[in-house]
Write an enzyme that holds these catalytic residues in place. Structure first.
Site, PDB file in Angstrom:
ATOM      1  N   ALA A 106      44.292  37.908  33.595  1.00  0.00           N
ATOM      2  CA  ALA A 106      44.810  39.232  33.227  1.00  0.00           C
ATOM      3  C   ALA A 106      45.808  39.690  34.282  1.00  0.00           C
ATOM      4  O   ALA A 106      45.688  40.769  34.855  1.00  0.00           O
ATOM      5  CB  ALA A 106      43.681  40.237  33.053  1.00  0.00           C
ATOM      6  N   HIS A 161      48.710  40.629  41.279  1.00  0.00           N
ATOM      7  CA  HIS A 161      48.524  39.178  41.313  1.00  0.00           C
ATOM      8  C   HIS A 161      49.838  38.468  41.626  1.00  0.00           C
ATOM      9  O   HIS A 161      49.882  37.525  42.431  1.00  0.00           O
ATOM     10  CB  HIS A 161      48.026  38.659  39.953  1.00  0.00           C
ATOM     11  N   ARG A 209      41.236  45.872  35.114  1.00  0.00           N
ATOM     12  CA  ARG A 209      40.375  46.805  34.388  1.00  0.00           C
ATOM     13  C   ARG A 209      41.089  48.099  33.997  1.00  0.00           C
ATOM     14  O   ARG A 209      40.522  48.903  33.252  1.00  0.00           O
ATOM     15  CB  ARG A 209      39.115  47.104  35.204  1.00  0.00           C
ATOM     16  N   LYS A 265      43.154  45.650  47.886  1.00  0.00           N
ATOM     17  CA  LYS A 265      42.404  46.589  47.045  1.00  0.00           C
ATOM     18  C   LYS A 265      40.910  46.257  47.065  1.00  0.00           C
ATOM     19  O   LYS A 265      40.072  47.149  47.081  1.00  0.00           O
ATOM     20  CB  LYS A 265      42.924  46.569  45.613  1.00  0.00           C
TER      21      LYS A 265
END
Length: 281
Positions: free
Chosen positions: A32, A37, A187, A149
């Site tokens: 995802a 990323h 998310r 994070k």
């Protein structure tokens, strides 16, 4: 870009690269992909010769009532983004390649897994440490890249690598945020429009804490109160909002040097985390 699904083929590809004198960078992910990323992939591309991105939704780090089944998956999209970022190998193994029949080993890092996310997600970091140890053994990276994070995760992996003499450097990379400050997360896809707006309070709470410190408030109670007021205004009850040592997650009563302020909260259908480093200058 190659897509590899078996551990044997992954090991073989690394051996070929090593024989050429290549350094290896690994970006462990659950897919995802978002800009956070991609920033890890680009940093790996700039620092190592062979860039491997693992794409594996790890079942052992999800609790029984968590979102394993619903976790966003789109391998075709992820593969396209990874290729654009200059990734050499996308390692996307099925579950039985990572956890074959009879798998009976768990990696547990004591102490720093008992607080923050570890206190409310029992077993989560055992799953993280175990799968990362597996990936390190398969890919044998020189450098592994993680996002800041997930600050607690970075500390857990770094401690594991140190304690088990794993010859890999753990590189923490800066948090990547949306224009409104929300930390990028897979998310975030769970947020509807209303929850998406409310979720920005997490970052605003951290900024309020930074402002309080800049104004001379160094006590944990004062800094946390400033952050808590923002969350209260948004109707968000944090799962935790704590001031901790950035080195070992020991609780802090006052900021005398560098501190980690970490927050987790459920907003709508999403459980979100964020953090900031506070420093007395």
């Amino acid at each position: 870009m190659q897509i590899i699904r078996s551990t044997a083929q992954m090991r073989a590809a690394v051996r070929v690269a090593r024989d050429r004198g290549a350094s290896v960078g690994l970006v462990p992910t659950m897919g995802a992909f978002h800009a956070g990323h991609l920033s890890l992939m680009r940093q790996a591309r700039g620092e190592t010769n062979l860039v491997v991105v693992s794409l594996f939704v790890n079942p052992t780090q999800f609790g029984p009532n968590e979102d394993l089944a619903a976790y966003p998956r789109d391998e075709q999209r992820d593969a396209g983004l990874a290729a654009e970022a200059g990734v050499d190998i996308l390692f996307a193994p099925p579950v039985d390649q990572i956890y074959p029949d009879g798998f009976a080993t768990t990696v547990h890092v004591s102490g720093i897994t008992d607080v923050l996310c570890g206190a409310t997600r029992p077993g989560h970091f055992d799953g993280v440490a175990t799968v990362v140890a597996k990936l390190f053994g398969i890919v044998t990276p020189d450098v592994a890249y993680f996002g800041q994070k997930d600050a607690q995760q970075v500390l857990v992996v770094r401690r594991m690598a140190r304690d088990l003499d794993m010859p890999v450097r753990i590189q923490a990379c800066p948090i990547v945020r949306e224009d409104d400050g929300l930390a990028m997360s897979s998310r975030n896809a769970y947020l509807d429009a209303t929850a998406r707006t409310r979720a920005t309070a997490l970052r605003r709470a951290l900024v309020a804490a930074e402002t309080a410190l800049a104004a001379g408030h160094t006590r944990a109670t004062e800094v946390i109160a400033a952050a808590r007021a923002v969350l209260d205004d948004a109707g968000i009850e944090p799962e935790y909002l704590e001031l901790r040592s950035p080195d070992d997650l020991a609780p802090l009563d006052e900021i005398t040097g560098t501190a980690l302020l970490a927050v987790a909260a459920r907003v709508g259908a999403a459980r979100l985390i964020d953090n900031t480093i506070l420093e007395v200058r």
